[in-house]
Write a protein that holds these residues in place. Structure first.
Motif, short mmCIF file in Angstrom:
data_model
loop_
_atom_site.label_atom_id
_atom_site.label_comp_id
_atom_site.label_asym_id
_atom_site.label_seq_id
_atom_site.Cartn_x
_atom_site.Cartn_y
_atom_site.Cartn_z
N VAL A 1 0.71 -1.20 0.01
CA VAL A 1 -0.01 0.00 -0.14
C VAL A 1 0.97 1.20 -0.01
CG1 VAL A 1 -1.97 -1.16 1.33
CG2 VAL A 1 -0.10 0.40 2.25
N THR A 2 2.18 1.05 0.19
CA THR A 2 3.01 2.35 0.32
C THR A 2 2.80 3.17 -1.00
OG1 THR A 2 4.73 1.24 1.48
CG2 THR A 2 5.50 3.21 0.31
N GLY A 3 2.64 4.38 -1.05
CA GLY A 3 2.39 5.41 -1.99
C GLY A 3 0.90 5.56 -2.41
N ARG A 4 0.11 4.72 -1.89
CA ARG A 4 -1.27 4.85 -2.27
C ARG A 4 -2.14 5.12 -1.10
NH1 ARG A 4 -4.13 0.30 -3.81
NH2 ARG A 4 -2.69 -1.03 -2.74
N PHE A 5 -1.91 4.47 0.21
CA PHE A 5 -2.57 4.66 1.31
C PHE A 5 -1.99 5.90 2.25
CE2 PHE A 5 -4.84 0.58 1.71
CZ PHE A 5 -5.30 0.53 0.27
N THR A 6 -2.46 6.64 3.09
CA THR A 6 -2.02 7.18 4.12
C THR A 6 -2.61 7.47 5.28
OG1 THR A 6 -1.39 9.06 2.44
CG2 THR A 6 -1.35 9.70 4.60
N ILE A 7 -1.69 6.87 6.52
CA ILE A 7 -2.60 6.82 7.91
C ILE A 7 -2.44 8.32 8.52
CG2 ILE A 7 -0.52 6.09 8.64
CD1 ILE A 7 -2.19 4.22 10.69
N SER A 8 -3.25 8.82 9.30
CA SER A 8 -3.11 9.73 10.05
C SER A 8 -4.01 9.87 11.24
CB SER A 8 -3.45 11.15 9.14
OG SER A 8 -4.80 11.01 8.86
N LYS A 9 -3.78 10.69 12.18
CA LYS A 9 -4.63 10.77 13.34
C LYS A 9 -4.92 12.16 13.89
CE LYS A 9 -0.97 9.99 16.62
NZ LYS A 9 -0.73 9.29 17.97
N ASP A 10 -6.12 12.25 14.68
CA ASP A 10 -6.60 13.64 15.09
C ASP A 10 -6.62 13.39 16.60
OD1 ASP A 10 -7.73 15.93 16.29
OD2 ASP A 10 -8.68 16.35 14.12
N ASN A 11 -5.64 13.83 17.27
CA ASN A 11 -5.75 13.69 18.97
C ASN A 11 -6.99 14.20 19.52
OD1 ASN A 11 -3.49 12.02 18.84
ND2 ASN A 11 -2.13 13.48 19.01
N ALA A 12 -7.20 15.37 18.84
CA ALA A 12 -8.13 16.33 19.52
C ALA A 12 -9.62 15.57 19.37
CB ALA A 12 -8.29 17.59 19.06
N LYS A 13 -9.62 14.94 18.41
CA LYS A 13 -10.92 14.07 18.05
C LYS A 13 -10.97 12.52 18.31
CE LYS A 13 -12.41 17.06 14.23
NZ LYS A 13 -12.86 17.10 12.82
N ASN A 14 -9.72 12.17 18.90
CA ASN A 14 -9.87 10.82 19.17
C ASN A 14 -9.98 9.93 18.03
OD1 ASN A 14 -9.03 11.52 21.79
ND2 ASN A 14 -10.75 10.99 22.50
N THR A 15 -9.44 10.27 16.80
CA THR A 15 -9.91 9.64 15.50
C THR A 15 -8.71 9.27 14.77
OG1 THR A 15 -12.15 10.71 15.48
CG2 THR A 15 -11.34 9.65 13.38
N LEU A 16 -8.82 8.17 14.28
CA LEU A 16 -7.67 7.55 13.36
C LEU A 16 -8.13 7.52 11.91
CD1 LEU A 16 -4.69 6.20 13.18
CD2 LEU A 16 -5.84 3.97 13.18
N TYR A 17 -7.50 7.68 11.10
CA TYR A 17 -7.77 7.52 9.48
C TYR A 17 -6.91 6.82 8.71
CZ TYR A 17 -10.52 12.17 10.91
OH TYR A 17 -11.00 12.99 11.74
#
Length: 125
Positions: free
Chosen positions: A63-79
């Motif tokens: 998935v390298t180059g196609r997928f991106t993981i991120s998180k919003d600590n303020a919203k307690n949400t992972l994407y």
């Protein structure tokens, strides 16, 4: 114990995009190493991506180059932003927490302590 609830799965054509979300509750979200793994019928569990408390990310080669993981600590949400989707990406995707190594978690999809019930992603050719 952390509770994890995924959303955002669906059906798309090859080349399309989806964004998965994972809402975390029940524990201090920002202290966890978190990630995504996937499971397809008849296949081994596969790691997808992981992110640590400093925002350092790791990805499976597929998935390298196609997928991106991120998180919003303020919203307690992972994407998980998924672009250029392929039919072989079709699987149940699980949000998970409690890993200690983003590299190992992303490569194996294992060594998490908690995970959600999953969200289905289907990519048609």
């Amino acid at each position: 114990q952390v509770q994890l609830v995924e959303s955002g799965g669906g059906s798309v054509q090859a080349g399309g995009s989806l964004r998965l979300s994972c809402s975390a509750s029940g524990y201090t979200y920002s202290t966890y190493c978190m990630g995504w793994f996937r499971e397809a019928p008849g296949k081994e569990r596969e790691g997808v991506a992981a992110i640590d408390t400093d925002g350092i990310t790791s990805y499976a080669d597929s998935v390298t180059g196609r997928f991106t993981i991120s998180k919003d600590n303020a919203k307690n949400t992972l994407y998980l932003q998924m672009n250029s989707l392929k039919p072989e990406d079709t699987a149940m995707y699980y949000c998970a927490a409690g890993c200690t190594s983003t590299v190992v978690a992303a490569k194996t999809g294992r060594y998490f302590t908690s995970w959600g019930e999953g969200t289905q992603v289907t990519v048609s050719s």
